[in-house]
Design an enzyme around this catalytic site. Structure first.
Site, PDB file in Angstrom:
ATOM      1  N   ARG A  10      10.368   7.320   5.171  1.00  0.00           N
ATOM      2  CA  ARG A  10      11.691   6.775   4.987  1.00  0.00           C
ATOM      3  C   ARG A  10      12.328   7.417   5.782  1.00  0.00           C
ATOM      4  NH1 ARG A  10      13.077   2.476   2.431  1.00  0.00           N
ATOM      5  NH2 ARG A  10      11.841   2.610   0.817  1.00  0.00           N
ATOM      6  N   GLU A  33       3.174   4.503   6.479  1.00  0.00           N
ATOM      7  CA  GLU A  33       4.038   2.937   6.635  1.00  0.00           C
ATOM      8  C   GLU A  33       5.502   4.014   6.561  1.00  0.00           C
ATOM      9  OE1 GLU A  33       7.256   1.838   2.849  1.00  0.00           O
ATOM     10  OE2 GLU A  33       4.957   2.045   2.427  1.00  0.00           O
ATOM     11  N   THR A  62      10.221  -1.423   3.540  1.00  0.00           N
ATOM     12  CA  THR A  62      10.921  -2.583   3.723  1.00  0.00           C
ATOM     13  C   THR A  62      10.931  -3.406   4.129  1.00  0.00           C
ATOM     14  OG1 THR A  62      12.141  -0.701   2.942  1.00  0.00           O
ATOM     15  CG2 THR A  62      13.825  -2.197   2.856  1.00  0.00           C
ATOM     16  N   LYS A 122       2.157  -3.381  -5.299  1.00  0.00           N
ATOM     17  CA  LYS A 122       3.115  -2.127  -4.978  1.00  0.00           C
ATOM     18  C   LYS A 122       4.058  -2.021  -6.326  1.00  0.00           C
ATOM     19  CE  LYS A 122       6.392  -1.303  -3.023  1.00  0.00           C
ATOM     20  NZ  LYS A 122       7.795  -0.589  -1.611  1.00  0.00           N
ATOM     21  N   GLY A 152       7.881   8.293  -8.209  1.00  0.00           N
ATOM     22  CA  GLY A 152       7.584   8.962  -9.451  1.00  0.00           C
ATOM     23  C   GLY A 152       6.878   9.664  -9.558  1.00  0.00           C
ATOM     24  N   GLY A 172       6.334   8.537  -1.103  1.00  0.00           N
ATOM     25  CA  GLY A 172       7.560   8.798   0.630  1.00  0.00           C
ATOM     26  C   GLY A 172       7.819  10.476  -0.497  1.00  0.00           C
TER      27      GLY A 172
END
Length: 201
Positions: A10, A33, A62, A122, A152, A172
């Site tokens: 991201r 991704e 997203t 997911k 997390g 992430g």
């Protein structure tokens, strides 16, 4: 080894996409991704797709509508990850020959996603669901359902999630944040791969 680890980049930009792609592949992470709320995401994805080897899978996160699915298909992406269960997006991804991983948290969402044709689920935010929550939910999922813990969950948690039947993980900020050097990403990726291999050995 085909590790069920998805690197979620991201915020990555096209200027760093290829270098980060290279260090992830070298570390042993072959599912990548790029969320569509990153800068020029389609350009970054296209750059990575051009470098893909036989075993790597590059796609977008997203993903909220079928128009984005069509654009991803046109540039050769192979994976669609969504934050929600949108049957139209799932069906469009499958019709285009792409993997579909919608975001879920409940039994209703999970089963609705699978009925629409999702390849895997997911679970987000996984740290809120916890291993106990996932263990309870997985009792009602069809046998063989692929499930990924995202949000997390770090390398220290892999073994506990493995023990309750998780398939893999989406990583992430634990693997990439905007401004990180490729060497920083590489060191984090190696730690994640080592923990994954230990948990699933």
């Amino acid at each position: 080894m085909n590790r069920e680890i998805i690197a979620i980049l991201r915020g990555i930009g096209p200027d760093e996409a290829e270098a980060v792609f290279d260090v992830l592949i070298e570390a042993g992470i072959s599912r990548i991704e790029v969320p569509l709320n990153s800068p020029k995401p389609f350009e970054s994805i296209a750059k990575m797709v051009r470098k893909v080897s036989e075993d790597a899978i590059v796609g977008a996160g997203t993903v909220l509508d079928v128009e984005a699915v069509a654009e991803l298909s046109a540039i050769g992406a192979k994976m669609v990850v969504s934050p929600d269960v949108c049957p139209d997006v799932i069906r469009a991804a499958k019709a285009a020959g792409m993997l579909s991983y919608p975001g879920v948290f409940t039994a209703s969402e999970s089963l609705a996603a699978l009925r629409a044709g999702a390849d895997g689920l997911k679970f987000f935010p996984a740290f809120k669901l916890g291993t106990d929550g996932f263990a309870a939910l997985s009792a009602v999922l069809p046998k063989g359902t692929k499930a990924y813990a995202v949000g997390g969950v770090g390398p220290a948690d892999f073994k506990a999630w493995c023990d309750v039947g998780i398939t893999g993980f989406g990583m992430g900020t634990g693997i990439y944040k905007p401004g990180m050097s490729p060497s920083d990403v590489a060191s984090r990726a190696k730690e994640i791969v080592a923990a994954y291999d230990s948990a699933f050995s």
